[in-house]
Scaffold this motif. Structure first.
Motif, PDB file in Angstrom:
ATOM      1  N   UNK A  87       0.820  -1.205   0.000  1.00  0.00           N
ATOM      2  CA  UNK A  87       0.000   0.000   0.000  1.00  0.00           C
ATOM      3  C   UNK A  87       0.858   1.261   0.000  1.00  0.00           C
ATOM      4  N   UNK A  88       2.159   1.097  -0.057  1.00  0.00           N
ATOM      5  CA  UNK A  88       3.050   2.259  -0.154  1.00  0.00           C
ATOM      6  C   UNK A  88       3.191   3.061   1.125  1.00  0.00           C
ATOM      7  N   UNK A  89       3.053   2.423   2.301  1.00  0.00           N
ATOM      8  CA  UNK A  89       3.065   3.182   3.561  1.00  0.00           C
ATOM      9  C   UNK A  89       4.469   3.501   4.041  1.00  0.00           C
ATOM     10  N   UNK A  90       5.486   2.927   3.428  1.00  0.00           N
ATOM     11  CA  UNK A  90       6.901   3.192   3.746  1.00  0.00           C
ATOM     12  C   UNK A  90       7.313   2.750   5.143  1.00  0.00           C
ATOM     13  N   UNK A  91       6.514   1.890   5.789  1.00  0.00           N
ATOM     14  CA  UNK A  91       6.945   1.439   7.113  1.00  0.00           C
ATOM     15  C   UNK A  91       8.209   0.590   7.009  1.00  0.00           C
ATOM     16  N   UNK A 105      -3.120  10.067   2.736  1.00  0.00           N
ATOM     17  CA  UNK A 105      -3.219   8.632   3.021  1.00  0.00           C
ATOM     18  C   UNK A 105      -2.910   7.828   1.764  1.00  0.00           C
ATOM     19  N   UNK A 106      -2.396   6.636   1.985  1.00  0.00           N
ATOM     20  CA  UNK A 106      -2.090   5.696   0.908  1.00  0.00           C
ATOM     21  C   UNK A 106      -2.928   4.449   1.130  1.00  0.00           C
ATOM     22  N   UNK A 107      -3.205   3.627   0.144  1.00  0.00           N
ATOM     23  CA  UNK A 107      -2.849   3.786  -1.266  1.00  0.00           C
ATOM     24  C   UNK A 107      -3.733   4.815  -1.975  1.00  0.00           C
ATOM     25  N   UNK A 130       2.414  -3.849   7.240  1.00  0.00           N
ATOM     26  CA  UNK A 130       1.068  -4.065   7.758  1.00  0.00           C
ATOM     27  C   UNK A 130       0.208  -4.882   6.805  1.00  0.00           C
TER      28      UNK A 130
END
Lengths: 215, 315
Positions: free
Chosen positions: B109-113, B156-158, B270
């Motif tokens: 989802x591209x959250x970069x965590x 927010x992403x995505x 996640x």
């Protein structure tokens, strides 16, 4: 000018410039290159390994508040429940359950509580083939419709894992469906992204080409 | 006449007069002073390279005893700098193991965590910032890295109409970065991880230029890590603090994966998009993916690097 006088000039000039350089170096006349503003430390929420939500099993394990799963604290046993439907045939979620958003499946096809919950015992779940499962056994219920995903999950390929890839050295921690998906609205929630790479130069952000669809 | 007792006005041949001696000494002294002053930045140098570090052999030539001393030296240096006693180990590759990474582009989802879990696990410099993972955002319907953006910052992403592709070291079977290293400070281990000996690297950045994935990072200045964010579980080829002037890159979290654990980027994801394991074990998740999933992308397959990092889609 005689040779000796010339030498005297050169030598005194040299020693003067050396002294000047010495003073300049020592007093750091040129200074250092200007420091860019410090990069703020990351909010540790972005490195938390917590799942998107907590499943009933997680809640029981962590000793959290499980009163939500105690149906007969409010409902009466052996009293059949009647669902209220609106004109579109969708379930009207009663006030007591207003935290539930009915968004499972498309085209309003999965709008009946008793597709998954057991109408004769609210603390149980029921699959379409008539099996009765406890709330904490929900993966089998999800799997009764989502076969390929369930197969992947069983193989460890769908969903969250942590722990040890080498089973001889330690345990693997597998999360269940409801650790990430809300059963009533299972689409994975969107979230705020963590900060991106810090631009080396402030211009590098503004100079980038606009992407398609970006204003 | 008194004239005969006067000193000669110029130096007699082969002799030094008092005046010319003083003049020369003045120039010499000021020259030395200037030289000393020009070395003034050395005053800021606190971590003198130890003699033992200077004479340290290449990683592959170190005997177990010598390695023990080296690890002890590293622990000492880290403790001096960060006041945290680290646990430095040298993890060797496990027998019968070849690591493979699979990433599900449908799930990401591209959250970069992952980017930041990696930084936290691997003691990367926070300021200046070094990140091993770059998440590319690309419009649906194409896989054109030229159209990718890694600076996206929506609320927010995505985002609708885009997918996300995290890129990190692909642990190639045919790594171009290893070929170009003039001092053999980087090599491929038997479990497939391409490692760097930070004590052997001369910082020429040839490997950075050779890598088609922009996976290698250079420490342009002295790395800085806040003491409270230091990960004390360290490994020699992995996450021990680097010094200025050396290359670094993703090493599949050597200090975790060679101890049997999953990498940090996988555990933090996640969405469960990341899968890792021993491809030689038919029971492993990655073997299952390679057997049953249909679409694989080895990024820039055409350049012949044969990555051990597979991207795939599913339903």
């Amino acid at each position: 000018m005689t040779e000796a006088a010339k030498g005297q000039w050169v030598l005194s000039l040299l020693s003067l410039s050396f002294l000047g350089l010495g003073v300049a170096f020592w007093s750091d006349l040129w200074g250092h290159t200007a420091k860019s503003p410090p990069i703020p430390l990351l909010d540790t929420n972005f490195i938390s390994t917590a799942t998107a939500r907590m499943s009933a099993a997680d809640l029981v394990k962590s000793g959290g508040d499980t009163s939500d799963f105690d149906c007969y604290a409010c409902h009466e046993r052996n009293k059949p429940l009647k669902l209220k439907l609106n004109d579109d045939g969708d379930v009207v979620v009663p006030k007591e359950h207003e935290n539930i958003v009915m968004a499972h499946g498309r085209h309003h096809r999965n709008n009946n509580c008793f597709n998954c919950h057991d109408e004769t015992n609210l603390e149980l779940l029921q699959t379409r083939d008539g099996r009765h499962l406890k709330i904490v056994e929900s993966p089998a219920l999800c799997g009764s419709c989502h076969g390929p995903t369930y197969r992947d999950w069983e193989a460890g390929v769908h969903g969250r894992t942590s722990g040890y890839w080498k089973r001889e050295l330690g345990a693997i921690d597998r999360k269940v469906c409801t650790s990430c998906h809300n059963p009533h609205a299972p689409a994975f929630p969107s979230r705020q992204p963590a900060p991106g790479p810090h631009p080396l130069h402030p211009l590098s952000l503004s100079a980038r080409p606009a992407e398609p669809g970006e204003k | 006449m008194a004239d005969a007792n006067l000193p000669a006005s110029g130096p007699a041949s082969g002799e030094t007069s008092r005046r010319s001696f003083l003049r020369t000494s003045a120039v010499l002294a000021s020259g030395i002073a200037a030289l000393a002053a020009s070395l003034a930045p050395l005053r800021e140098l606190t971590d003198y390279t130890a003699v033992e570090k200077f004479f340290q052999k290449h990683y592959k030539e170190l005997t177990p005893d010598e390695m023990k001393q080296v690890l002890e030296r590293i622990a000492r240096e880290v403790e001096k700098q960060y006041q945290v006693r680290p646990h430095v180990r040298d993890y060797k590759p496990l027998d019968g193991v070849e690591f493979v990474y699979c990433l599900n582009l449908t799930r990401c989802i591209g959250c970069r965590k992952c980017v930041h879990a990696c930084v936290a696990e691997n003691n990367q410099s926070r300021d200046p910032e070094i990140q091993y993972i770059r998440v590319l955002k690309m419009p649906h319907g194409s896989l054109d890295v030229e159209k990718a953006d890694h600076n996206y910052a929506p609320a927010s992403v995505p985002e609708k109409g885009f997918f996300y592709m995290p890129v990190q070291c692909q642990q190639c079977k045919n790594p171009p970065c290893v070929k170009v290293c003039p001092v053999r400070a980087t090599w491929q281990e038997s479990d497939g991880i391409t490692v760097i000996d930070y004590d052997w690297c001369i910082g020429c950045r040839y490997c950075e230029a050779a890598c088609p994935y922009f996976a290698r990072r250079f420490n342009w200045t002295k790395p800085s890590i806040p003491k409270e964010r230091l990960n004390p579980e360290m490994s020699y080829l992995g996450n021990r603090p680097r010094r200025q002037g050396v290359m670094e890159k993703c090493h599949f979290c050597i200090q975790r994966t060679r101890a049997g654990r999953y990498p940090a980027c996988l555990e933090v994801c996640p969405a469960g998009a990341r899968k890792f394991g021993n491809v030689l074990d038919p029971e492993s998740e990655v073997a299952y993916i390679l057997r049953t999933k249909r679409v694989f992308i080895q990024l820039k397959e055409e350049v012949g690097t044969s990555p051990r990092f597979f991207y795939y889609f599913d339903v």
